[in-house]
Design an enzyme around this catalytic site. Sequence first.
Site: not given
Length: 324
Positions: A237, A266, A285
């Site tokens: 993360r 993000e 991601h």
Amino acid sequence: MKPSIILYKTLPDDLLHRLEAHFTVTQVPNLHPETVARHAQAFASAQGLLGTSETVNRALLEKMPALRAASTISVGYDNVEVDALTARKIVLMHTPAVLTETVADTVMALMLATARRVVDVAERVKAGEWTESIGPAWFGVDVHHKTLGIVGMGRIGMALAQRAHFGFTMPVLYHARRRHQEAEDRFNARYCDLDTLLQEADFVCVILPLTAETRHLFGATQFARMKSSAIFINAGRGPVVDENALIAALQNGEIYAAGLDVFEQEPLSVDSPLLNMSNVVAVPHIGSATHETRYNMMACAVDNLIDALQGKIEKNCVNPQAAG
């Protein structure tokens, strides 16, 4: 009468039909307050909630008094207020096992791409810079036989250790909340404290969830302890890492390079200094982002919700105490 659920993720037809065989399904684009208000009656009567990436908090739960189970199409759930669900006896289901191998592939790809400078040199070729035999300015560093340090020895950490040990003959160090005997037996992995791992590892791979304890676990102090030749990989993360400290470590040559699948914010800002560094491989991601695995995650989440609303929470339940 079938139980009703809210679906806030587009599913393939076959999975949608599977849901509709069990539930009355209301599809919404998101969980924004205006969406909830527009479908107030459906939210108020829904016993199930299925989707991903949206915030599930107390304010939403107040609008869903009948909710019994929430199913997220992800392994992580830092966007969900689990304590609030548990207090209301709502179980949270997730999809941990189906993405393990795919995410481990992504981590390995980041290690290889960063060490061998695959993205950087590929872009130079496309820019027409390959005009003669290449020299040291184009070289990367080896991966095989280098020491891998894994921070977080869960399912993905185990799958990564397997690839590194058997595929690349890498000694494996690991740091986790507890010893992992299987990793030590199968991969000759060595448990050590975090400082020792940072000092000895050539690759530091972070595969941690975001918790109060892990937020900014990696900052200036940790990067200063790493080898100047070390490559840092984050596939857990983003907020586990103090991004400003990482940027400074890269700019100051405290570490060699970084491969990043996750970020503090993000999508990553187009103004981030990380995007101007040739020794950074940044991807959006994509850890579990293959067609096969994303389908399997959706299928797992559908089955999880069906099971949960039938009282079956033996697997994939984050907070089984909520059913107690």
